[in-house]
Design a protein around this motif. Sequence first.
Motif, PDB file in Angstrom:
ATOM      1  N   VAL A 141      36.761  43.020  44.339  1.00 31.28           N
ATOM      2  CA  VAL A 141      36.054  41.740  44.312  1.00 31.28           C
ATOM      3  C   VAL A 141      36.791  40.765  45.216  1.00 31.28           C
ATOM      4  CG1 VAL A 141      35.235  39.861  42.843  1.00 31.28           C
ATOM      5  CG2 VAL A 141      35.362  42.202  41.929  1.00 31.28           C
TER       6      VAL A 141
ATOM      7  N   HIS B 146      42.732  36.002  49.970  1.00 34.57           N
ATOM      8  CA  HIS B 146      44.050  35.511  50.360  1.00 34.57           C
ATOM      9  C   HIS B 146      45.191  36.222  49.655  1.00 34.57           C
ATOM     10  CE1 HIS B 146      46.481  32.142  51.978  1.00 34.57           C
ATOM     11  NE2 HIS B 146      45.435  32.000  52.757  1.00 34.57           N
ATOM     12  N   ASN B 147      44.854  37.079  48.720  1.00 31.76           N
ATOM     13  CA  ASN B 147      45.893  37.693  47.893  1.00 31.76           C
ATOM     14  C   ASN B 147      46.778  38.606  48.724  1.00 31.76           C
ATOM     15  OD1 ASN B 147      46.702  40.047  45.803  1.00 31.76           O
ATOM     16  ND2 ASN B 147      46.463  38.086  44.790  1.00 31.76           N
TER      17      ASN B 147
ATOM     18  N   GLY C  79      45.808  25.363  44.993  1.00 35.45           N
ATOM     19  CA  GLY C  79      46.982  25.919  45.650  1.00 35.45           C
ATOM     20  C   GLY C  79      47.561  24.949  46.665  1.00 35.45           C
TER      21      GLY C  79
ATOM     22  N   LEU D  66      42.104  32.099  38.486  1.00 34.09           N
ATOM     23  CA  LEU D  66      42.132  33.182  37.497  1.00 34.09           C
ATOM     24  C   LEU D  66      43.570  33.616  37.183  1.00 34.09           C
ATOM     25  CD1 LEU D  66      39.094  35.245  38.854  1.00 34.09           C
ATOM     26  CD2 LEU D  66      39.185  33.908  36.734  1.00 34.09           C
TER      27      LEU D  66
ATOM     28  N   TRP E 101      48.924  27.006  40.583  1.00 37.68           N
ATOM     29  CA  TRP E 101      49.720  25.778  40.671  1.00 37.68           C
ATOM     30  C   TRP E 101      49.630  25.190  42.057  1.00 37.68           C
ATOM     31  CZ3 TRP E 101      53.636  29.798  39.203  1.00 37.68           C
ATOM     32  CH2 TRP E 101      54.301  30.344  40.314  1.00 37.68           C
TER      33      TRP E 101
ATOM     34  N   GLY F  90      41.351  38.789  37.620  1.00 40.05           N
ATOM     35  CA  GLY F  90      39.975  39.292  37.716  1.00 40.05           C
ATOM     36  C   GLY F  90      39.728  40.524  36.872  1.00 40.05           C
TER      37      GLY F  90
ATOM     38  N   VAL G 201      33.538  36.467  38.488  1.00 40.34           N
ATOM     39  CA  VAL G 201      33.186  35.075  38.221  1.00 40.34           C
ATOM     40  C   VAL G 201      32.227  34.583  39.302  1.00 40.34           C
ATOM     41  CG1 VAL G 201      34.064  32.719  37.970  1.00 40.34           C
ATOM     42  CG2 VAL G 201      35.387  34.656  37.077  1.00 40.34           C
TER      43      VAL G 201
ATOM     44  N   TYR H 151      55.131  35.415  38.822  1.00 44.88           N
ATOM     45  CA  TYR H 151      53.768  34.872  38.836  1.00 44.88           C
ATOM     46  C   TYR H 151      52.810  35.999  39.224  1.00 44.88           C
ATOM     47  CZ  TYR H 151      49.975  31.666  40.311  1.00 44.88           C
ATOM     48  OH  TYR H 151      48.786  31.003  40.456  1.00 44.88           O
TER      49      TYR H 151
ATOM     50  N   ASN I 112      50.012  36.004  40.544  1.00 46.15           N
ATOM     51  CA  ASN I 112      49.372  35.837  41.852  1.00 46.15           C
ATOM     52  C   ASN I 112      50.304  36.085  43.024  1.00 46.15           C
ATOM     53  OD1 ASN I 112      46.790  35.358  41.066  1.00 46.15           O
ATOM     54  ND2 ASN I 112      46.878  33.144  41.241  1.00 46.15           N
TER      55      ASN I 112
ATOM     56  N   LEU J 185      41.101  46.791  40.533  1.00 44.31           N
ATOM     57  CA  LEU J 185      41.826  46.355  41.737  1.00 44.31           C
ATOM     58  C   LEU J 185      42.226  44.895  41.591  1.00 44.31           C
ATOM     59  CD1 LEU J 185      40.387  47.987  44.940  1.00 44.31           C
ATOM     60  CD2 LEU J 185      42.698  48.057  44.030  1.00 44.31           C
TER      61      LEU J 185
HETATM   62  C1  FAD Z   1      50.008  31.622  51.939  1.00 42.48           C
HETATM   63  C2  FAD Z   1      49.736  31.647  50.468  1.00 42.48           C
HETATM   64  C3  FAD Z   1      49.966  30.516  49.712  1.00 42.48           C
HETATM   65  C4  FAD Z   1      49.740  30.545  48.348  1.00 42.48           C
HETATM   66  N1  FAD Z   1      49.967  29.400  47.616  1.00 42.48           N
HETATM   67  C5  FAD Z   1      49.700  29.398  46.305  1.00 42.48           C
HETATM   68  C6  FAD Z   1      49.864  28.213  45.531  1.00 42.48           C
HETATM   69  O1  FAD Z   1      50.253  27.186  46.019  1.00 42.48           O
HETATM   70  N2  FAD Z   1      49.571  28.257  44.226  1.00 42.48           N
HETATM   71  C7  FAD Z   1      49.133  29.391  43.626  1.00 42.48           C
HETATM   72  O2  FAD Z   1      48.883  29.362  42.430  1.00 42.48           O
HETATM   73  N3  FAD Z   1      48.981  30.526  44.322  1.00 42.48           N
HETATM   74  C8  FAD Z   1      49.249  30.549  45.639  1.00 42.48           C
HETATM   75  N4  FAD Z   1      49.086  31.706  46.345  1.00 42.48           N
HETATM   76  C9  FAD Z   1      48.702  32.922  45.634  1.00 42.48           C
HETATM   77  C10 FAD Z   1      47.233  32.910  45.345  1.00 42.48           C
HETATM   78  O3  FAD Z   1      47.069  32.386  44.047  1.00 42.48           O
HETATM   79  C11 FAD Z   1      46.669  34.336  45.339  1.00 42.48           C
HETATM   80  O4  FAD Z   1      46.869  34.876  46.603  1.00 42.48           O
HETATM   81  C12 FAD Z   1      45.202  34.358  44.942  1.00 42.48           C
HETATM   82  O5  FAD Z   1      44.922  35.636  44.475  1.00 42.48           O
HETATM   83  C13 FAD Z   1      44.292  34.025  46.083  1.00 42.48           C
HETATM   84  O6  FAD Z   1      42.966  33.929  45.649  1.00 42.48           O
HETATM   85  P1  FAD Z   1      41.761  34.366  46.599  1.00 42.48           P
HETATM   86  O7  FAD Z   1      40.503  34.109  45.891  1.00 42.48           O
HETATM   87  O8  FAD Z   1      41.969  33.760  47.942  1.00 42.48           O
HETATM   88  O9  FAD Z   1      42.115  35.872  46.736  1.00 42.48           O
HETATM   89  P2  FAD Z   1      41.347  37.332  46.733  1.00 42.48           P
HETATM   90  O10 FAD Z   1      42.241  38.105  47.580  1.00 42.48           O
HETATM   91  O11 FAD Z   1      39.941  37.148  47.164  1.00 42.48           O
HETATM   92  O12 FAD Z   1      41.392  37.691  45.255  1.00 42.48           O
HETATM   93  C14 FAD Z   1      42.564  37.769  44.502  1.00 42.48           C
HETATM   94  C15 FAD Z   1      42.304  38.528  43.214  1.00 42.48           C
HETATM   95  O13 FAD Z   1      41.342  37.843  42.434  1.00 42.48           O
HETATM   96  C16 FAD Z   1      40.196  38.656  42.251  1.00 42.48           C
HETATM   97  N5  FAD Z   1      39.006  37.838  42.429  1.00 42.48           N
HETATM   98  C17 FAD Z   1      38.686  37.113  43.512  1.00 42.48           C
HETATM   99  N6  FAD Z   1      37.530  36.499  43.313  1.00 42.48           N
HETATM  100  C18 FAD Z   1      37.100  36.835  42.086  1.00 42.48           C
HETATM  101  C19 FAD Z   1      35.962  36.513  41.315  1.00 42.48           C
HETATM  102  N7  FAD Z   1      35.013  35.701  41.765  1.00 42.48           N
HETATM  103  N8  FAD Z   1      35.857  37.039  40.080  1.00 42.48           N
HETATM  104  C20 FAD Z   1      36.797  37.864  39.605  1.00 42.48           C
HETATM  105  N9  FAD Z   1      37.895  38.220  40.289  1.00 42.48           N
HETATM  106  C21 FAD Z   1      38.042  37.698  41.512  1.00 42.48           C
HETATM  107  C22 FAD Z   1      40.285  39.719  43.301  1.00 42.48           C
HETATM  108  O14 FAD Z   1      39.620  40.885  42.911  1.00 42.48           O
HETATM  109  C23 FAD Z   1      41.762  39.928  43.442  1.00 42.48           C
HETATM  110  O15 FAD Z   1      42.248  40.796  42.460  1.00 42.48           O
HETATM  111  C24 FAD Z   1      49.298  31.718  47.718  1.00 42.48           C
HETATM  112  C25 FAD Z   1      49.071  32.863  48.483  1.00 42.48           C
HETATM  113  C26 FAD Z   1      49.273  32.836  49.836  1.00 42.48           C
HETATM  114  C27 FAD Z   1      49.042  34.074  50.629  1.00 42.48           C
END
Ligand code: FAD
Length: 474
Positions: free
Chosen positions: A83, A88-89, A144, A156, A160, A206, A211, A419, A421, A461
């Motif tokens: 998903v 960004h993960n 973030g 999720l 922070w 997730g 969501v 953490y 994430n 995943l």
């Molecule tokens: C450069 C950088 C800076 C960051 N800074 C911060 C920060 O300041 N604070 C902080 O808390 N975290 C931070 N993070 C970590 C960030 O919280 C995680 O990378 C987070 O998973 C990113 O969310 P995304 O939706 O972009 O990622 P994705 O890669 O899209 O998803 C991450 C995870 O969530 C799941 N997911 C995504 N969308 C859904 C959905 N709609 N329903 C269910 N599951 C879903 C995915 O399956 C995956 O397991 C940072 C990461 C990076 C790379």
Amino acid sequence: MGEQRVTMNTGGEAVLGEAVVADFRASLGGQLLWAGEAGYEEARKVWNGMIDRHPALIARCAGAADVLRCVNFARAHHLLVAVRGGGHNVAGNAVCDGGLMIDLSGRKAVRVDPVRRTARAEPGLTWGEFDRETQAFGLATTGGQISTTGIAGVTLGGGWGWLGRKYGLACDNLLSLDIVTADGKLLTASASENEELFWGVRGGGGNFGVVTSFEYRLHPVGPVLGGIVAYPFAMAKEVLRRYRDLTRTAPDELAADAVLITMPDGTPVAGIAVCYCGPIAEGERVLRPLRAFGPPLMDQLGPTSYIAVQKMIDAFYPPGIQNYWKASFLQELSDEAIDTTIAYCAKLPSPMCHAVIEDQLGGAVSRVDPGVTAFNHRDVQYSFLSLGVCTDPAEAMPCMQWARALWEAMQPFSSGGVYVNYLGREADEGTERIRAAYGSEKYQRLVALKNTYDPSNLFRLNQNIKPTLTGEHR
Ligand SMILES: Cc1cc2nc3c(=O)[nH]c(=O)nc-3n(C[C@H](O)[C@H](O)[C@H](O)COP(=O)(O)OP(=O)(O)OC[C@H]3O[C@@H](n4cnc5c(N)ncnc54)[C@H](O)[C@@H]3O)c2cc1C
């Protein structure tokens, strides 16, 4: 179009017939892509360039109905599912090899209610996109620290950011969400509806479904006092000690990161990035010690918009390059921890490798009853990140080794937790680290929830909570 070779949820491969795929494609409001089609290559890329996976199918969902169709299709055909929110993960869990990627990155609607101070937001938004809408009304919620991270994964896992010590985590500001569960139901979870699920999605990632919409509480925010102050690397010890002194007694309005990093011109620095979200004059008084020990190399501190602060460190984290991260919470920021970090950062294998100490917890985050959400670690203050980063894949191995070695050396100062994430791939981190991220007590409660909502582990995943029900599905 043709038959598709797919990876199954429990491993192994299968073939989906042409007609099956065609029917699925026709059922969707959005697009279905596979290898070779226009858009496929772009759609499979995530932020971390180290991740290079090829889903058999990418469904670019048009809305909740498409998500429902995807979940039902994946369950019926036992497909591996990824998903994608913001993508960004660092672990790359948004994309899979061979399975179905449920891609929500195009879902970007936001509806702000300035009177009730709430926002209803779709899961493809980044924080920059979300803030642009809420700040038009002078409002914001904790997101973030950089603008390009997705709201979905951040929220999720807890979430922070610069406003967290004042207003709590992103998940603390979540009022409700809509979620498609593994059995193909669209549920709302909130404090008064599906309460246990609502507990679990606030920190449990997730694991329980897809969501389709988040509803947040907003706060009046801005202008703020923010920016980066950087000193020569030779002053790193003093900078980190001053950072510790500042953050130990900081008011809730202040969040600060310390970073040992190399500037784009090749100058190694010890920097502090801050956001003070209270009255500017008071912030200037609180932050005076940051400027009071010699002329900084760079001093950007000043009154600015919250949107600008949200973008101030974006340039250090460009998409598409090699990223290997190791993280831990620290018990405290001792002199030994400071010395260890400096010693490793003095010997970088590649200029983009760096270390970050974050002071984003404490304050309002620590005052939330720990039982109210699945997010753990409300009692710690500092998070530590060792980042092996480079542009050239050929340099990735030494960068990974460096990041691991620094992280190992920091373990005596770690709280033992991490953490969720910031965790890397499960294969690299190991299942024990995933448990440590959730905490053993909360992990048990999360397993019970997983048994209820996703007993076949369709949503695996992520930082995976393994269901314990018997049968083929585990
Ligand atoms: C450069 C950088 C800076 C960051 N800074 C911060 C920060 O300041 N604070 C902080 O808390 N975290 C931070 N993070 C970590 C960030 O919280 C995680 O990378 C987070 O998973 C990113 O969310 P995304 O939706 O972009 O990622 P994705 O890669 O899209 O998803 C991450 C995870 O969530 C799941 N997911 C995504 N969308 C859904 C959905 N709609 N329903 C269910 N599951 C879903 C995915 O399956 C995956 O397991 C940072 C990461 C990076 C790379």
